[in-house]
Design a protein around this motif. Structure first.
Motif, PDB file in Angstrom:
ATOM      1  N   LYS A 142      50.037  45.931  56.659  1.00 14.72           N
ATOM      2  CA  LYS A 142      50.747  44.530  57.113  1.00 14.72           C
ATOM      3  C   LYS A 142      49.907  43.285  57.443  1.00 14.72           C
ATOM      4  O   LYS A 142      49.969  42.320  56.994  1.00 14.72           O
ATOM      5  N   ALA A 143      48.696  43.739  58.212  1.00 14.22           N
ATOM      6  CA  ALA A 143      47.673  42.587  58.557  1.00 14.22           C
ATOM      7  C   ALA A 143      47.078  42.213  57.345  1.00 14.22           C
ATOM      8  O   ALA A 143      46.338  41.053  57.397  1.00 14.22           O
ATOM      9  N   GLN A 144      46.855  43.019  56.380  1.00 18.23           N
ATOM     10  CA  GLN A 144      46.002  42.731  55.094  1.00 18.23           C
ATOM     11  C   GLN A 144      46.873  42.116  54.036  1.00 18.23           C
ATOM     12  O   GLN A 144      45.998  41.454  53.068  1.00 18.23           O
ATOM     13  N   LEU A 145      47.967  41.996  54.257  1.00 19.44           N
ATOM     14  CA  LEU A 145      48.976  41.374  53.234  1.00 19.44           C
ATOM     15  C   LEU A 145      48.525  39.950  52.877  1.00 19.44           C
ATOM     16  O   LEU A 145      48.712  39.552  51.749  1.00 19.44           O
ATOM     17  N   LYS A 146      48.148  39.045  53.951  1.00 18.47           N
ATOM     18  CA  LYS A 146      47.841  37.590  53.798  1.00 18.47           C
ATOM     19  C   LYS A 146      46.891  37.622  52.906  1.00 18.47           C
ATOM     20  O   LYS A 146      46.626  36.718  51.913  1.00 18.47           O
ATOM     21  N   ASP A 147      45.700  38.607  52.879  1.00 19.52           N
ATOM     22  CA  ASP A 147      44.523  38.377  52.009  1.00 19.52           C
ATOM     23  C   ASP A 147      45.021  38.698  50.526  1.00 19.52           C
ATOM     24  O   ASP A 147      44.281  38.331  49.595  1.00 19.52           O
ATOM     25  N   VAL A 148      45.791  39.662  50.437  1.00 26.53           N
ATOM     26  CA  VAL A 148      46.243  40.137  49.099  1.00 26.53           C
ATOM     27  C   VAL A 148      46.922  38.891  48.395  1.00 26.53           C
ATOM     28  O   VAL A 148      46.530  38.439  47.196  1.00 26.53           O
ATOM     29  N   ILE A 149      47.877  38.279  49.071  1.00 26.34           N
ATOM     30  CA  ILE A 149      48.496  37.007  48.611  1.00 26.34           C
ATOM     31  C   ILE A 149      47.408  35.811  48.469  1.00 26.34           C
ATOM     32  O   ILE A 149      47.353  35.136  47.521  1.00 26.34           O
ATOM     33  N   ALA A 150      46.415  35.571  49.289  1.00 26.16           N
ATOM     34  CA  ALA A 150      45.290  34.861  49.121  1.00 26.16           C
ATOM     35  C   ALA A 150      44.592  34.945  48.059  1.00 26.16           C
ATOM     36  O   ALA A 150      44.303  34.082  46.993  1.00 26.16           O
ATOM     37  N   ASP A 151      44.433  36.246  47.701  1.00 27.08           N
ATOM     38  CA  ASP A 151      43.596  36.532  46.463  1.00 27.08           C
ATOM     39  C   ASP A 151      44.146  36.303  45.057  1.00 27.08           C
ATOM     40  O   ASP A 151      43.532  36.380  44.085  1.00 27.08           O
ATOM     41  N   ALA A 152      45.360  35.986  45.136  1.00 24.89           N
ATOM     42  CA  ALA A 152      46.035  35.811  43.910  1.00 24.89           C
ATOM     43  C   ALA A 152      45.388  34.254  43.406  1.00 24.89           C
ATOM     44  O   ALA A 152      45.682  34.376  42.002  1.00 24.89           O
ATOM     45  N   GLU A 153      44.800  33.622  44.154  1.00 27.33           N
ATOM     46  CA  GLU A 153      44.242  32.540  43.460  1.00 27.33           C
ATOM     47  C   GLU A 153      43.220  32.868  42.726  1.00 27.33           C
ATOM     48  O   GLU A 153      42.694  31.819  41.754  1.00 27.33           O
ATOM     49  N   LEU A 154      42.757  33.926  42.626  1.00 25.78           N
ATOM     50  CA  LEU A 154      41.502  34.308  41.890  1.00 25.78           C
ATOM     51  C   LEU A 154      42.044  34.870  40.346  1.00 25.78           C
ATOM     52  O   LEU A 154      41.290  35.279  39.629  1.00 25.78           O
TER      53      LEU A 154
END
Length: 372
Positions: A142-154
């Protein structure tokens, strides 16, 4: 010229595609079958039942002879084993058949044990712990979810890579080395076997852990490719890529390291990591899945390469690996290596022959061998 032959399905880098594609090669449409039937009916002589002039003694002109054996490479009669016998048999089989022959021996020494509540899984080699993985907690994912969402920019920048690497990583490896089904069939066959081996192993870890994918945590993920129908941890693409890089590095290793080979090794490892990172950008993996897949792939690479060599008297040393996501699940992901344990391995004659042929295909990369 290699003695092996490869159907195009084996070169796409996807183990399942390699096996199913090769197994179905030659099965055409109804229209094609009808066309072939009509062609035969038009040209065949029903009264001619003669055969090709096969040699009664296939040992008279073995494959290694000069000039090569002029007849097809299959066995025409029962005979004592010869140095060329195994190579002749393997050369006649489709690539998926060779993989089918090799995989049971690779998998037989490996067993799996799960910890309490399946919080850990240990793969053992001949009963000795080889790779132990600790399952990340729900809070870690769950803590890493925000990074997965942010990486969508790539995704826009990497879309072509991500889409291609769903089923075809081979083209990326072949962009660094002049390898392919037409030029280096044994190398392609070896990588195909390695991929199928990796799938058999990492799927067991995935099955036991049964970790949810990012899209199952939030509607904001919205992956750009279909989420695979198996667990997230460890990352399978990373495992296969790390194993592929290890095999290609070993295959191309010269007698004495060169600047070019050192550079190639770094690029192969970088590509493996890029393939893994693209799966995170695509939205089908968490960051924590990648180092676990890499650690597993690197251990499998060491094991696979050792099995490709002639049997070692006294056994071979393997260092056990422990993969722990730590208390937070953030970098650094902790991978520790224990003291090497020596274990005996059975001979893998078929795999050894494929390896020998693959090394011959890439011999030109070794300046010392080329001059010999």
């Amino acid at each position: 010229m290699s003695v092996f032959r490869i159907y195009s399905g084996a070169a796409n880098g996807a183990a399942s595609g390699a096996a199913s594609g090769a197994a179905s090669a030659g099965v055409g449409s109804i229209a094609a079958a009808d066309a072939l039937r009509k062609s035969r009916d038009a040209i065949v002589n029903p009264g001619d039942d003669s055969s090709y002039p096969f040699p009664l003694d296939p040992t008279v002109m073995p494959r290694s002879a000069t000039p090569p054996h002029p007849a097809p490479d299959f066995v025409t009669m029962a005979r004592p084993a010869t140095p060329d016998d195994l190579l002749n048999r393997l050369a006649h089989w489709d690539d998926w058949v060779v993989a089918t022959l090799c995989l049971p021996g690779l998998l037989r020494p490996l067993t799996f044990a799960t910890g309490a509540s399946k919080a850990s899984v240990t793969m053992r080699l001949n009963g000795v712990a080889a790779v132990t993985m600790i399952r990340p907690t729900f809070d870690m994912f769950k803590a890493q979810l925000k990074d997965v969402i942010a990486d969508a920019e790539l995704r826009e920048d990497r879309a072509s890579e991500i889409l291609m690497q769903v089923n075809d990583t081979w083209s990326f490896w072949a962009s660094m080395l002049p390898i392919g089904a037409d030029k280096t069939p044994a190398t392609v066959m070896l990588i195909s076997i390695a991929h199928q081996f990796a799938v058999q192993v990492h799927m067991r870890f995935k099955h036991e852990f049964a970790c949810a994918r990012p899209e199952e945590y939030s509607p904001q993920v919205q992956p750009m490719i279909r989420t695979p129908g198996h667990g997230s941890y460890p990352m399978g693409h990373m495992c296969e890529a790390a194993l592929t890089a290890a095999v290609l590095i070993a295959l191309t290793k010269p007698t004495a390291a060169t600047v070019a080979w050192n550079g190639l090794s770094l690029q192969l490892k970088a590509l493996a990591n890029r393939i893994g990172d693209n799966r995170i950008v695509a939205g089908v993996h968490f960051q924590i899945d990648l180092p676990a897949g890499r650690a597993l792939g690197e251990w499998l690479g060491s094991y696979f390469i050792t099995c490709c060599q002639p049997a070692v008297t006294g056994g071979a040393p393997f260092a056990p690996v422990n993969c722990d996501p730590g208390s937070s699940g953030q970098d650094p992901f902790v991978v520790t290596t224990g003291a090497p344990q020596t274990t005996s391995l059975a001979a893998h004659p078929e795999l050894n022959k494929v390896w020998e042929e693959a090394r011959k295909e890439l011999r030109w990369l070794d300046p010392d061998e080329k001059r010999a």
